[in-house]
Write a protein that holds these residues in place. Structure first.
Motif, PDB file in Angstrom:
ATOM      1  N   TRP A  52       0.799  -1.402  -0.089  1.00  0.00           N
ATOM      2  CA  TRP A  52       0.050   0.019   0.147  1.00  0.00           C
ATOM      3  C   TRP A  52       0.870   1.306  -0.176  1.00  0.00           C
ATOM      4  N   ILE A  53       1.993   1.113   0.675  1.00  0.00           N
ATOM      5  CA  ILE A  53       2.949   2.148   0.877  1.00  0.00           C
ATOM      6  C   ILE A  53       3.316   2.702  -0.673  1.00  0.00           C
ATOM      7  N   GLY A  54       3.850   1.676  -1.463  1.00  0.00           N
ATOM      8  CA  GLY A  54       4.085   1.743  -2.867  1.00  0.00           C
ATOM      9  C   GLY A  54       3.086   2.517  -3.753  1.00  0.00           C
ATOM     10  N   VAL A  55       1.706   1.921  -3.408  1.00  0.00           N
ATOM     11  CA  VAL A  55       0.822   2.470  -4.302  1.00  0.00           C
ATOM     12  C   VAL A  55       0.289   4.015  -3.922  1.00  0.00           C
ATOM     13  N   ILE A  56       0.264   4.202  -2.531  1.00  0.00           N
ATOM     14  CA  ILE A  56      -0.066   5.564  -2.196  1.00  0.00           C
ATOM     15  C   ILE A  56       1.238   6.505  -2.620  1.00  0.00           C
ATOM     16  N   ASN A  57       2.362   6.211  -2.584  1.00  0.00           N
ATOM     17  CA  ASN A  57       3.393   7.013  -2.902  1.00  0.00           C
ATOM     18  C   ASN A  57       3.671   7.146  -4.398  1.00  0.00           C
ATOM     19  N   ALA A  58       2.682   6.535  -5.228  1.00  0.00           N
ATOM     20  CA  ALA A  58       2.632   6.754  -6.460  1.00  0.00           C
ATOM     21  C   ALA A  58       1.826   7.643  -6.977  1.00  0.00           C
ATOM     22  N   LEU A  59       1.000   8.020  -6.229  1.00  0.00           N
ATOM     23  CA  LEU A  59       0.074   9.373  -6.405  1.00  0.00           C
ATOM     24  C   LEU A  59       0.545  10.530  -6.819  1.00  0.00           C
ATOM     25  N   PRO A  60       1.376  11.107  -6.142  1.00  0.00           N
ATOM     26  CA  PRO A  60       2.137  12.428  -6.693  1.00  0.00           C
ATOM     27  C   PRO A  60       2.468  12.318  -8.157  1.00  0.00           C
ATOM     28  N   ALA A  61       3.375  11.303  -8.419  1.00  0.00           N
ATOM     29  CA  ALA A  61       3.774  10.894  -9.879  1.00  0.00           C
ATOM     30  C   ALA A  61       2.425  10.685 -10.768  1.00  0.00           C
ATOM     31  N   LEU A  62       1.399   9.980 -10.338  1.00  0.00           N
ATOM     32  CA  LEU A  62       0.254   9.984 -11.093  1.00  0.00           C
ATOM     33  C   LEU A  62      -0.499  10.910 -11.782  1.00  0.00           C
TER      34      LEU A  62
END
Length: 398
Positions: A52-62
């Motif tokens: 989940w940390i990996g997915v959540i931290n992808a949001l700025p890049a997304l």
């Protein structure tokens, strides 16, 4: 960048513009300085697992390749870059406060996504505002921008000190406090005259998207800067597992930012072609991530962190010089939006994948990052001859 028409301006007005912009840069980068190293630590502290940390931290890049380009283009079209900056930091402060009240992964994901939609355009908008202001007032960009990097280091160091004093579950409120300071700093920003030519506003996006050299620049920059994803997301967590204290972690991050500041300060003396500067940044990243993957002793890790001046700073310098050469001054915000979109697409993909990869192979994730950086260096090096020839039309900025 060819200077745009300048209107004689009293020295006091120029100074107020420079000071207000430096303060805003400082506040904005202080948010990043507390967020990047320690937001993942906060997520872990409230019970979010690595995937989940990996997915959540992808949001700025997304958001950088979905909503960010639309926001920067809209602000440029409406000649409201300063207003967009003010709205962006206000929404960011409110968003992070709402994030801090969440503990369930899905709710946190959704609220953080909304926050990132407004937060990620802040830096491209600020750079566009800064470049126009620099042209308007005849100032130097470097000395103003350095305050942002210095504030990033100070924010990271302060947060690292506090992480050993306060509960990790409270780290989010440090980020919120920095965001509130950014809101206050935005109130000091000076309005700017619009210096764009109306004749240049017709179909301004098409020449950029048809320029193969421009695509080579943003693809290489995305790969080299994207190779930092594992560092941004998991370095603090990983170093804590190896027994490194929060203050030492902040010190390691600070070493990297100091090296970055030095590179920015010395950049006017760099005589190599910008494509060579980017290639140096990519090759340096390969070496840095290989060293980091091998669990080096603290002294060697500190040396690797000093490499941030090359892997990040040198890459930025080369990228911005090439952007200036190939992007007309009246399209700077739009060009930065395309750069952010490309970086965001690759960064989001890398961040999502890195969570799963780190859960399986740990430190060896850095070998994957080294491969990304190597590809980025090859892309820009193979395009160096194309990039030597600059557009020469009136609207090209060459």
């Amino acid at each position: 960048m060819p200077p745009e028409s300048q209107i004689p301006t009293p020295a006091s007005v120029k100074r107020r513009f420079a000071v207000s912009l430096a303060l805003f840069y400082s506040a904005v980068f202080a948010v990043s300085g507390t967020h990047l190293p320690f937001f993942p630590v906060w997520l872990k502290a409230i019970g979010i697992d690595a995937s989940w940390i990996g997915v959540i931290n992808a949001l700025p890049a997304l958001t950088r390749f979905t909503t960010l380009p639309q926001i920067t283009a809209f602000a440029e079209k409406k000649r409201a870059i300063r207003a967009a900056m003010m709205i962006s930091v206000l929404a960011t402060a409110i968003g992070f406060a709402a994030v801090g009240l969440q503990q369930q992964p899905l709710a946190l994901f959704l609220i953080y996504a909304l926050t990132c939609m407004m937060w990620t355009p802040t830096t491209p908008l600020t750079d566009a505002y800064a470049l126009r202001g620099v042209a308007r007032y005849g100032l130097d960009y470097g000395p103003v921008r350095l305050w942002g990097s210095a504030a990033f280091a100070a924010g990271s160091l302060a947060c690292g000190y506090l992480v050993d004093i306060i509960a990790a579950r409270d780290l989010i409120w440090i980020i919120v406090a920095c965001a509130v300071v950014a809101v206050l700093a935005s109130l000091l920003l000076r309005p700017l005259d619009d210096v764009r030519r109306r004749t240049a506003e017709t179909h301004v996006g098409k020449p950029l998207l048809r320029d193969a050299g421009f695509w080579a620049v943003i693809a290489s920059a995305a790969l080299i800067q994207g190779s930092h994803v594992a560092y941004y997301t998991f370095s603090a967590i990983n170093w804590q597992l190896h027994g490194i204290s929060g203050l030492t972690i902040a010190g390691l991050w600070t070493l990297g930012v100091i090296a970055e500041i030095v590179v920015f300060a010395l950049s006017p003396r760099f005589s190599l072609h910008p494509s060579s500067l980017m290639a140096i940044g990519g090759v340096s990243a390969v070496l840095r991530w290989i060293v980091t993957a091998n669990e080096p002793p603290l002294a060697l890790l500190a040396v690797a962190q000093l490499g941030h001046g090359l892997t990040f700073g040198m890459t930025i310098v080369g990228t911005m010089r090439l952007m200036v050469q190939r992007v007309p001054s009246h399209q700077i915000a739009r060009g930065q939006g395309y750069l952010a979109a490309c970086s965001g697409l690759l960064g989001a993909t890398t961040s999502i994948a890195s969570g799963a990869i780190y859960a399986r192979i740990g430190d060896s994730l850095y070998y994957v990052m080294a491969a990304m950086a190597a590809v980025g260096a090859l892309v820009i090096w193979s395009a160096r001859h194309r990039l030597t020839a600059q557009p020469q039309s009136e609207d090209s900025g060459g």
